[in-house]
Design a protein around this motif. Structure first.
Motif, PDB file in Angstrom:
ATOM      1  N   ASN A   6       0.796  -1.221   0.000  1.00 12.88           N
ATOM      2  CA  ASN A   6       0.000   0.000   0.000  1.00 12.88           C
ATOM      3  C   ASN A   6       0.830   1.273   0.000  1.00 12.88           C
ATOM      4  OD1 ASN A   6      -2.324  -1.505  -0.035  1.00 12.88           O
ATOM      5  ND2 ASN A   6      -2.738  -1.289   2.131  1.00 12.88           N
ATOM      6  N   ASP A   7       1.984   1.267   0.641  1.00 12.65           N
ATOM      7  CA  ASP A   7       2.816   2.472   0.693  1.00 12.65           C
ATOM      8  C   ASP A   7       3.203   2.966  -0.693  1.00 12.65           C
ATOM      9  OD1 ASP A   7       2.745   2.423   3.444  1.00 12.65           O
ATOM     10  OD2 ASP A   7       4.784   1.695   3.698  1.00 12.65           O
ATOM     11  N   GLY A  15      -1.699   8.039   3.843  1.00 11.57           N
ATOM     12  CA  GLY A  15      -0.260   8.247   3.899  1.00 11.57           C
ATOM     13  C   GLY A  15       0.485   7.987   2.604  1.00 11.57           C
ATOM     14  N   SER A  16      -0.177   7.435   1.619  1.00 10.95           N
ATOM     15  CA  SER A  16       0.496   7.130   0.355  1.00 10.95           C
ATOM     16  C   SER A  16       0.571   8.382  -0.510  1.00 10.95           C
ATOM     17  CB  SER A  16      -0.268   6.056  -0.411  1.00 10.95           C
ATOM     18  OG  SER A  16      -0.242   4.861   0.315  1.00 10.95           O
ATOM     19  N   PRO A  17       1.553   8.515  -1.333  1.00 15.47           N
ATOM     20  CA  PRO A  17       2.699   7.624  -1.509  1.00 15.47           C
ATOM     21  C   PRO A  17       3.766   7.863  -0.440  1.00 15.47           C
ATOM     22  CG  PRO A  17       2.900   9.456  -3.025  1.00 15.47           C
ATOM     23  CD  PRO A  17       1.601   9.641  -2.292  1.00 15.47           C
ATOM     24  N   VAL A  18       4.561   6.837  -0.203  1.00 12.37           N
ATOM     25  CA  VAL A  18       5.643   6.901   0.771  1.00 12.37           C
ATOM     26  C   VAL A  18       6.970   6.803   0.014  1.00 12.37           C
ATOM     27  CG1 VAL A  18       6.694   5.765   2.772  1.00 12.37           C
ATOM     28  CG2 VAL A  18       4.201   5.873   2.563  1.00 12.37           C
ATOM     29  N   SER A  19       7.837   7.773   0.227  1.00 10.28           N
ATOM     30  CA  SER A  19       9.146   7.758  -0.428  1.00 10.28           C
ATOM     31  C   SER A  19       9.958   6.564   0.060  1.00 10.28           C
ATOM     32  CB  SER A  19       9.911   9.052  -0.120  1.00 10.28           C
ATOM     33  OG  SER A  19      10.307   9.066   1.247  1.00 10.28           O
ATOM     34  N   LYS A  60      -4.894   4.101  -6.297  1.00 11.28           N
ATOM     35  CA  LYS A  60      -4.228   4.260  -7.594  1.00 11.28           C
ATOM     36  C   LYS A  60      -2.753   3.900  -7.443  1.00 11.28           C
ATOM     37  CE  LYS A  60      -3.884   7.921 -11.079  1.00 11.28           C
ATOM     38  NZ  LYS A  60      -4.216   9.362 -11.301  1.00 11.28           N
ATOM     39  N   TYR A  61      -2.305   2.852  -8.146  1.00 10.06           N
ATOM     40  CA  TYR A  61      -0.923   2.392  -8.106  1.00 10.06           C
ATOM     41  C   TYR A  61      -0.214   2.686  -9.435  1.00 10.06           C
ATOM     42  CZ  TYR A  61      -2.265  -0.164  -3.912  1.00 10.06           C
ATOM     43  OH  TYR A  61      -2.694  -0.494  -2.658  1.00 10.06           O
ATOM     44  N   LYS A  63       1.980   2.369 -13.018  1.00 12.01           N
ATOM     45  CA  LYS A  63       3.416   2.141 -13.204  1.00 12.01           C
ATOM     46  C   LYS A  63       4.236   2.937 -12.198  1.00 12.01           C
ATOM     47  CE  LYS A  63       7.142   2.042 -16.637  1.00 12.01           C
ATOM     48  NZ  LYS A  63       8.139   2.298 -15.640  1.00 12.01           N
ATOM     49  N   GLU A  64       3.782   4.148 -11.889  1.00 10.21           N
ATOM     50  CA  GLU A  64       4.500   4.975 -10.910  1.00 10.21           C
ATOM     51  C   GLU A  64       4.593   4.271  -9.556  1.00 10.21           C
ATOM     52  OE1 GLU A  64       3.726   9.075  -8.406  1.00 10.21           O
ATOM     53  OE2 GLU A  64       3.032   9.033 -10.496  1.00 10.21           O
ATOM     54  N   GLY A  65       3.511   3.645  -9.143  1.00  8.96           N
ATOM     55  CA  GLY A  65       3.513   2.914  -7.876  1.00  8.96           C
ATOM     56  C   GLY A  65       4.419   1.694  -7.931  1.00  8.96           C
ATOM     57  N   LEU A  66       4.351   0.962  -9.042  1.00  4.85           N
ATOM     58  CA  LEU A  66       5.207  -0.218  -9.203  1.00  4.85           C
ATOM     59  C   LEU A  66       6.679   0.188  -9.198  1.00  4.85           C
ATOM     60  CD1 LEU A  66       5.541  -3.255  -9.690  1.00  4.85           C
ATOM     61  CD2 LEU A  66       5.216  -2.801 -12.133  1.00  4.85           C
ATOM     62  N   ASP A  67       6.989   1.270  -9.902  1.00  3.22           N
ATOM     63  CA  ASP A  67       8.373   1.758  -9.903  1.00  3.22           C
ATOM     64  C   ASP A  67       8.817   2.133  -8.486  1.00  3.22           C
ATOM     65  OD1 ASP A  67       8.466   1.415 -12.649  1.00  3.22           O
ATOM     66  OD2 ASP A  67       8.217   3.553 -13.110  1.00  3.22           O
ATOM     67  N   ARG A  68       7.923   2.775  -7.721  1.00  5.34           N
ATOM     68  CA  ARG A  68       8.251   3.149  -6.343  1.00  5.34           C
ATOM     69  C   ARG A  68       8.462   1.897  -5.487  1.00  5.34           C
ATOM     70  NH1 ARG A  68       5.939   7.493  -5.827  1.00  5.34           N
ATOM     71  NH2 ARG A  68       3.811   6.720  -6.091  1.00  5.34           N
TER      72      ARG A  68
END
Length: 145
Positions: A6-7, A15-19, A60-61, A63-68
């Protein structure tokens, strides 16, 4: 304790996104407190598993979420290396293989779910749960011997 992905979401879970830096700090906070409260405990941290780049349910995840999510892996590894010095033989790397395996076999092992960007793959199905359990069990067994 099992922590999920989830982060890494772009938006959605609180709390998302988390660096990657905050992810590491958050993990260290949890682990250090466990080590303090339970002096005999050992902590094993698995790498996260893959999800599809179009994952978009109520959160909402994409590609940006997967990359993170993938940036968290070196943070986990670095944190474990730090604990080897500060708390020897207490914090260990667990499974590191399931990410690539689930990426390759997602059609068979992850549930197809309807989302805002089409069918996505995030959660293990029944067979995937068994496979993931075997990855985790093998990593745990290795650390418990």
């Amino acid at each position: 304790m099992k922590l999920g992905t989830n982060d890494s979401a772009i938006q959605g879970p609180n709390g998302s996104p988390v660096s990657k830096e905050d992810y590491k700090k958050n993990m260290q906070t949890i682990i250090s407190e466990l080590l303090r409260k339970y002096p005999g405990c050992k902590v094993i941290v698995h790498h996260p598993i893959w999800y599809s780049a179009n994952t978009y349910n109520s959160s909402k995840y994409l590609k940006e979420g997967l990359d993170r999510l993938e940036t968290y892996i070196p943070e986990i590894d670095g944190m474990i290396s730090e604990y080897k010095i500060s708390d020897p033989n207490r914090v260990f790397k667990g499974d590191t293989r399931a990410f690539k395996y689930f990426k390759k076999h997602h059609l068979k092992l992850l549930k197809p779910e309807k989302g805002q960007q089409g069918t996505f793959y995030l959660h293990p199905n029944e067979e995937g749960t068994v496979v993931l359990g075997k990855f985790w069990a093998k990593a745990l067994e290795k650390r418990m011997l």
